[in-house]
Write a protein that holds these residues in place. Structure first.
Motif, mmCIF file in Angstrom:
data_model
loop_
_atom_site.group_PDB
_atom_site.id
_atom_site.type_symbol
_atom_site.label_atom_id
_atom_site.label_comp_id
_atom_site.label_asym_id
_atom_site.label_seq_id
_atom_site.Cartn_x
_atom_site.Cartn_y
_atom_site.Cartn_z
ATOM 1 N N MET A 112 0.807 -1.217 0.000
ATOM 2 C CA MET A 112 0.000 0.000 0.000
ATOM 3 C C MET A 112 0.843 1.270 0.000
ATOM 4 O O MET A 112 0.319 2.354 -0.225
ATOM 5 C CB MET A 112 -0.966 0.008 1.175
ATOM 6 C CG MET A 112 -2.099 -0.939 1.009
ATOM 7 S SD MET A 112 -3.541 -0.274 1.804
ATOM 8 C CE MET A 112 -4.807 -1.342 1.226
ATOM 9 N N ALA A 113 2.113 1.153 0.236
ATOM 10 C CA ALA A 113 2.995 2.322 0.186
ATOM 11 C C ALA A 113 3.591 2.514 -1.209
ATOM 12 O O ALA A 113 4.306 3.480 -1.447
ATOM 13 C CB ALA A 113 4.116 2.182 1.214
ATOM 14 N N ASN A 114 3.285 1.611 -2.131
ATOM 15 C CA ASN A 114 3.788 1.683 -3.495
ATOM 16 C C ASN A 114 2.733 2.369 -4.372
ATOM 17 O O ASN A 114 1.691 1.776 -4.664
ATOM 18 C CB ASN A 114 4.080 0.272 -4.004
ATOM 19 C CG ASN A 114 4.596 0.258 -5.418
ATOM 20 O OD1 ASN A 114 4.655 1.287 -6.098
ATOM 21 N ND2 ASN A 114 4.962 -0.922 -5.881
ATOM 22 N N PRO A 115 2.981 3.609 -4.817
ATOM 23 C CA PRO A 115 1.969 4.332 -5.599
ATOM 24 C C PRO A 115 1.536 3.600 -6.869
ATOM 25 O O PRO A 115 0.366 3.638 -7.238
ATOM 26 C CB PRO A 115 2.654 5.650 -5.944
ATOM 27 C CG PRO A 115 3.730 5.809 -4.943
ATOM 28 C CD PRO A 115 4.161 4.429 -4.565
ATOM 29 N N ALA A 116 2.438 2.901 -7.535
ATOM 30 C CA ALA A 116 2.074 2.182 -8.757
ATOM 31 C C ALA A 116 1.074 1.071 -8.452
ATOM 32 O O ALA A 116 0.126 0.840 -9.208
ATOM 33 C CB ALA A 116 3.322 1.608 -9.421
ATOM 34 N N LYS A 117 1.272 0.389 -7.350
ATOM 35 C CA LYS A 117 0.364 -0.688 -6.954
ATOM 36 C C LYS A 117 -1.005 -0.120 -6.558
ATOM 37 O O LYS A 117 -2.039 -0.675 -6.930
ATOM 38 C CB LYS A 117 0.956 -1.486 -5.801
ATOM 39 C CG LYS A 117 0.202 -2.741 -5.481
ATOM 40 C CD LYS A 117 1.125 -3.701 -4.767
ATOM 41 C CE LYS A 117 0.533 -5.047 -4.593
ATOM 42 N NZ LYS A 117 0.607 -5.904 -5.742
ATOM 43 N N VAL A 118 -1.012 0.973 -5.824
ATOM 44 C CA VAL A 118 -2.266 1.608 -5.414
ATOM 45 C C VAL A 118 -3.028 2.109 -6.638
ATOM 46 O O VAL A 118 -4.237 1.885 -6.770
ATOM 47 C CB VAL A 118 -1.998 2.757 -4.418
ATOM 48 C CG1 VAL A 118 -3.260 3.548 -4.143
ATOM 49 C CG2 VAL A 118 -1.418 2.207 -3.122
ATOM 50 N N LEU A 119 -2.345 2.781 -7.545
ATOM 51 C CA LEU A 119 -3.011 3.284 -8.746
ATOM 52 C C LEU A 119 -3.494 2.138 -9.634
ATOM 53 O O LEU A 119 -4.541 2.239 -10.273
ATOM 54 C CB LEU A 119 -2.085 4.228 -9.516
ATOM 55 C CG LEU A 119 -1.804 5.559 -8.805
ATOM 56 C CD1 LEU A 119 -0.769 6.364 -9.572
ATOM 57 C CD2 LEU A 119 -3.069 6.354 -8.603
ATOM 58 N N GLY A 120 -2.756 1.026 -9.665
ATOM 59 C CA GLY A 120 -3.211 -0.155 -10.401
ATOM 60 C C GLY A 120 -4.484 -0.733 -9.800
ATOM 61 O O GLY A 120 -5.369 -1.200 -10.512
ATOM 62 N N PHE A 121 -4.602 -0.662 -8.485
ATOM 63 C CA PHE A 121 -5.818 -1.125 -7.815
ATOM 64 C C PHE A 121 -6.995 -0.203 -8.120
ATOM 65 O O PHE A 121 -8.127 -0.661 -8.305
ATOM 66 C CB PHE A 121 -5.581 -1.208 -6.307
ATOM 67 C CG PHE A 121 -6.824 -1.415 -5.509
ATOM 68 C CD1 PHE A 121 -7.500 -2.621 -5.563
ATOM 69 C CD2 PHE A 121 -7.331 -0.414 -4.706
ATOM 70 C CE1 PHE A 121 -8.661 -2.822 -4.818
ATOM 71 C CE2 PHE A 121 -8.485 -0.603 -3.970
ATOM 72 C CZ PHE A 121 -9.148 -1.816 -4.027
ATOM 73 N N LEU A 122 -6.742 1.087 -8.190
ATOM 74 C CA LEU A 122 -7.813 2.056 -8.425
ATOM 75 C C LEU A 122 -8.188 2.199 -9.900
ATOM 76 O O LEU A 122 -9.203 2.807 -10.219
ATOM 77 C CB LEU A 122 -7.411 3.425 -7.857
ATOM 78 C CG LEU A 122 -7.225 3.471 -6.329
ATOM 79 C CD1 LEU A 122 -6.674 4.819 -5.911
ATOM 80 C CD2 LEU A 122 -8.511 3.158 -5.608
ATOM 81 N N ASP A 123 -7.395 1.625 -10.808
ATOM 82 C CA ASP A 123 -7.658 1.735 -12.246
ATOM 83 C C ASP A 123 -8.604 0.615 -12.685
ATOM 84 O O ASP A 123 -8.193 -0.393 -13.255
ATOM 85 C CB ASP A 123 -6.334 1.652 -13.014
ATOM 86 C CG ASP A 123 -6.510 1.883 -14.501
ATOM 87 O OD1 ASP A 123 -7.605 2.309 -14.921
ATOM 88 O OD2 ASP A 123 -5.541 1.637 -15.244
ATOM 89 N N LEU A 124 -9.899 0.810 -12.442
ATOM 90 C CA LEU A 124 -10.886 -0.229 -12.753
ATOM 91 C C LEU A 124 -11.097 -0.401 -14.254
ATOM 92 O O LEU A 124 -11.477 -1.475 -14.707
ATOM 93 C CB LEU A 124 -12.219 0.101 -12.075
ATOM 94 C CG LEU A 124 -12.192 0.155 -10.553
ATOM 95 C CD1 LEU A 124 -13.542 0.584 -10.013
ATOM 96 C CD2 LEU A 124 -11.775 -1.173 -9.956
ATOM 97 N N ALA A 125 -10.866 0.654 -15.038
ATOM 98 C CA ALA A 125 -11.099 0.580 -16.478
ATOM 99 C C ALA A 125 -9.867 0.091 -17.250
ATOM 100 O O ALA A 125 -9.975 -0.235 -18.424
ATOM 101 C CB ALA A 125 -11.521 1.955 -17.006
ATOM 102 N N GLY A 126 -8.725 0.039 -16.600
ATOM 103 C CA GLY A 126 -7.491 -0.362 -17.282
ATOM 104 C C GLY A 126 -7.002 -1.708 -16.788
ATOM 105 O O GLY A 126 -7.769 -2.665 -16.665
ATOM 106 N N ARG A 127 -5.730 -1.779 -16.462
ATOM 107 C CA ARG A 127 -5.121 -3.019 -15.972
ATOM 108 C C ARG A 127 -5.275 -3.085 -14.462
ATOM 109 O O ARG A 127 -4.372 -2.740 -13.704
ATOM 110 C CB ARG A 127 -3.652 -3.064 -16.380
ATOM 111 C CG ARG A 127 -3.474 -3.078 -17.891
ATOM 112 C CD ARG A 127 -2.027 -3.137 -18.276
ATOM 113 N NE ARG A 127 -1.488 -4.438 -17.862
ATOM 114 C CZ ARG A 127 -0.206 -4.658 -17.620
ATOM 115 N NH1 ARG A 127 0.670 -3.690 -17.758
ATOM 116 N NH2 ARG A 127 0.198 -5.842 -17.249
ATOM 117 N N TRP A 128 -6.452 -3.536 -14.030
ATOM 118 C CA TRP A 128 -6.786 -3.551 -12.614
ATOM 119 C C TRP A 128 -5.978 -4.595 -11.867
ATOM 120 O O TRP A 128 -5.843 -5.743 -12.300
ATOM 121 C CB TRP A 128 -8.280 -3.820 -12.438
ATOM 122 C CG TRP A 128 -8.723 -3.755 -11.020
ATOM 123 C CD1 TRP A 128 -8.594 -2.717 -10.167
ATOM 124 C CD2 TRP A 128 -9.380 -4.782 -10.283
ATOM 125 N NE1 TRP A 128 -9.139 -3.020 -8.952
ATOM 126 C CE2 TRP A 128 -9.630 -4.296 -8.990
ATOM 127 C CE3 TRP A 128 -9.800 -6.076 -10.601
ATOM 128 C CZ2 TRP A 128 -10.265 -5.035 -8.008
ATOM 129 C CZ3 TRP A 128 -10.435 -6.811 -9.613
ATOM 130 C CH2 TRP A 128 -10.660 -6.292 -8.339
#
Length: 103
Positions: A22-38
């Motif tokens: 959860m401290a990795n911004p790329a991982k967090v943004l990947g989780f929040l990107d529901l329309a892309g590579r979730w």
């Protein structure tokens, strides 16, 4: 004793955030990107945290004092207000823009 317990709890929480990603911004943004590579991995972290927290609250509701001897302070209100909804939305937008878990 209370300050030491708070320090240990904070350190344990921080280590948990680091280990879970959860401290990795790329991982967090990947989780929040529901329309892309979730990336659903953080959903499992959240479900696990909710499960552990729910069990802790079940035990805490039955107690008058904490393990450190302090009075239990559990919120009594269950009302969902506009202030709560707006605060949650601001929290989510900020989390999504920054990509850092606010914990």
């Amino acid at each position: 004793m209370g300050l030491l317990a708070a320090l240990i709890s904070g350190l344990l929480f921080g280590v948990g955030l680091m280990v879970s990603g959860m401290a990795n911004p790329a991982k967090v943004l990947g989780f929040l990107d529901l329309a892309g590579r979730w990336d659903p991995s953080l959903a499992f972290v959240m479900v696990g945290a909710i499960a552990v927290g729910s069990i802790a609250f079940l035990f805490a509701k039955r107690r008058k004092k904490s393990l450190l001897g302090l009075p239990m302070q559990i919120p009594a209100s269950t009302n969902v207000t506009m202030r709560l909804v707006l605060g949650s939305a601001v929290f989510g937008v900020g989390w999504g823009l920054a990509g850092f878990c606010p914990g």
